[in-house]
Enzyme design. Sequence first.
Site, mmCIF file in Angstrom:
data_model
loop_
_atom_site.group_PDB
_atom_site.id
_atom_site.type_symbol
_atom_site.label_atom_id
_atom_site.label_comp_id
_atom_site.label_asym_id
_atom_site.label_seq_id
_atom_site.Cartn_x
_atom_site.Cartn_y
_atom_site.Cartn_z
ATOM 1 N N TRP A 184 27.041 -14.147 42.827
ATOM 2 C CA TRP A 184 25.756 -14.756 42.456
ATOM 3 C C TRP A 184 25.900 -16.263 42.583
ATOM 4 C CZ3 TRP A 184 24.859 -18.297 38.372
ATOM 5 C CH2 TRP A 184 23.533 -18.718 38.304
ATOM 6 N N GLU A 225 23.964 -10.423 43.871
ATOM 7 C CA GLU A 225 23.009 -10.488 42.753
ATOM 8 C C GLU A 225 21.884 -11.479 43.021
ATOM 9 O OE1 GLU A 225 24.835 -11.739 39.091
ATOM 10 O OE2 GLU A 225 23.001 -11.487 37.918
ATOM 11 N N LYS A 227 18.055 -13.412 42.050
ATOM 12 C CA LYS A 227 17.394 -14.010 40.887
ATOM 13 C C LYS A 227 16.051 -14.558 41.324
ATOM 14 C CE LYS A 227 18.546 -16.924 36.922
ATOM 15 N NZ LYS A 227 19.608 -17.653 36.208
ATOM 16 N N ASP A 258 20.121 -7.604 37.852
ATOM 17 C CA ASP A 258 20.232 -8.196 36.518
ATOM 18 C C ASP A 258 18.873 -8.039 35.844
ATOM 19 O OD1 ASP A 258 19.981 -10.192 34.415
ATOM 20 O OD2 ASP A 258 21.884 -11.011 35.115
ATOM 21 N N HIS A 261 16.389 -11.019 35.789
ATOM 22 C CA HIS A 261 16.150 -11.826 36.988
ATOM 23 C C HIS A 261 14.866 -11.512 37.741
ATOM 24 C CE1 HIS A 261 20.564 -13.307 37.554
ATOM 25 N NE2 HIS A 261 20.085 -13.553 36.361
ATOM 26 N N HIS A 285 23.591 -5.757 35.725
ATOM 27 C CA HIS A 285 23.834 -6.732 34.685
ATOM 28 C C HIS A 285 22.829 -6.427 33.599
ATOM 29 C CE1 HIS A 285 26.293 -10.197 36.664
ATOM 30 N NE2 HIS A 285 26.941 -9.057 36.588
ATOM 31 N N ASP A 293 14.797 -17.667 29.639
ATOM 32 C CA ASP A 293 16.210 -17.290 29.609
ATOM 33 C C ASP A 293 16.402 -15.848 30.041
ATOM 34 O OD1 ASP A 293 18.988 -17.388 29.066
ATOM 35 O OD2 ASP A 293 18.615 -16.278 27.228
ATOM 36 N N ASP A 295 19.365 -14.219 29.722
ATOM 37 C CA ASP A 295 20.635 -13.695 29.220
ATOM 38 C C ASP A 295 20.750 -13.587 27.706
ATOM 39 O OD1 ASP A 295 22.190 -13.682 31.880
ATOM 40 O OD2 ASP A 295 21.390 -15.699 31.788
ATOM 41 N N ASP A 325 25.619 -8.805 30.861
ATOM 42 C CA ASP A 325 25.516 -10.228 31.175
ATOM 43 C C ASP A 325 24.612 -10.926 30.175
ATOM 44 O OD1 ASP A 325 25.603 -12.693 32.301
ATOM 45 O OD2 ASP A 325 24.400 -12.206 34.065
HETATM 46 C C1 RNT Z 1 23.029 -15.905 36.158
HETATM 47 C C2 RNT Z 1 23.546 -14.588 36.630
HETATM 48 C C3 RNT Z 1 25.046 -14.416 36.660
HETATM 49 C C4 RNT Z 1 25.761 -15.095 35.520
HETATM 50 C C5 RNT Z 1 27.220 -14.771 35.431
HETATM 51 C C6 RNT Z 1 27.940 -15.702 34.528
HETATM 52 O O1 RNT Z 1 21.698 -15.923 36.000
HETATM 53 O O2 RNT Z 1 22.977 -13.575 35.859
HETATM 54 O O3 RNT Z 1 25.357 -13.074 36.734
HETATM 55 O O4 RNT Z 1 25.158 -14.826 34.291
HETATM 56 O O5 RNT Z 1 27.748 -14.717 36.671
HETATM 57 ZN ZN ZN Z 2 23.735 -11.603 35.980
#
Ligand code: RNT
Ligand code: ZN
Length: 417
Positions: A184, A225, A227, A258, A261, A285, A293, A295, A325
């Site tokens: 990513w 990955e 986003k 993720d 994302h 993820h 945010d 995460d 994640d």
């Molecule tokens: C960031 C991504 C990625 C990170 C990690 C630390 O938006 O989700 O996966 O969170 O690689």
């Molecule tokens: Zn991620």
Amino acid sequence: MSEVEKRYLAAKERYAKIGVDTDEALKKLQEVKISMHCWQGDDVKGFLNPDGELTGGIMATGNYPGAAHTPEQLRSDLEKAFAMIPGKHKVNLHAIYVDTDEKVDLNTIEPKHFSKWVDWAKEQGLGLDFNPTFFSHPMFKDNYTLASPDKEVRDFWIEHGKRSRKIAEYFGKELGQTCINNFWMPDGMKDNPIDRLSPRKRLMEALDEIFEEKLDENYTQEAVESKLFGLGAEAYTVGSHEFYMGYGLTRDKLICLDAGHFHPTEFISNKLSSLALFSKGVMLHVSRPVRWDSDHVVLMDDELTEIGRELVRNDLLPITNIGLDFFDATINRIAAWVVGTRNTQKALLKAFLEPTDDLKKIELENDFTTRMVLTEELKDFPFGDIWNQFCELNGVPVGLDWLKEVREYEKNVLLNR
Ligand code: RNT
Ligand code: ZN
């Protein structure tokens, strides 16, 4: 007989009445490995630079005491968390978690700089996954890494990507479990770009260069990955979902979804069945988006429940690598790990406790009334008694008991750092 077991047996009878075998469900859950991300333990700082700071591409907020400052501390914290999580799992490392006295950089790291992690994983019976780190580095220039128009910048990151593959291969070889190496990068623009195509072409070509050498898939497999947007990349992210769908499908890579994302009303649970038809596999993820945010700590919300159901109902676990994640620096970091990991396991257990075949049959018969009534009533079944039995069988604290242990560890270890 313990109180937990008594309750389990009573619950087992209730599930049996709707054709669900709870012993079978526990057996299946026992087989699922979750890849627990190391970066919740130190707010994604890593050990590459002493006193590492997040200098671009990713951000953690909060200053709860007790973050790990050394690999030893991080491993100790991980061990503590795993002592409260039932089952045997994997740890997901990032390149910045290098453990060596040598002065190294992202373009010079080698497997030997991670040997202490491997020794520890062997001793703990854990698998390891990996990620090249494309952020918090002076070569993250003008919000770009692999997509940079500057060849020197691209080459630095291409070298890093290649080296990360060698480390992942080494993990897989040493531990006898395939190491998923997840790519990513935050590349993007704060405001509207004129040229959206060229950066994507550069990213594609840079990735192709990184992946040129063929590695044994028993040792390592790569995931990519996407986003939608990030901090400082609000208008344009080079590695978008469509970009990586195309890339992953044509290059035979795993596609990493993720949960944080995508658009706020878009869910990854609904993407899994489609991906399953076309891609060789997925990496998840598991995360929780809250406004900007992506995460937050994983809670037992509707989307998590649905992810569990999709994986189980469609029998997708064999092609899915479940990773977590999230990073929250405002709460006890070990508690964050335990809540997020146990929740992910619980979501799967809930799905294992559904009479899936019956529900599919009912749906085929167009009996949408029974489908609704049964799935709604299931929500009140004694799920907690089955989960508690799983914890007891695995020798980890049942119910709220684990919080006491976290508090003890906080008092005796974390607050003395
Ligand atoms: C960031 C991504 C990625 C990170 C990690 C630390 O938006 O989700 O996966 O969170 O690689
Ligand atoms: Zn991620």
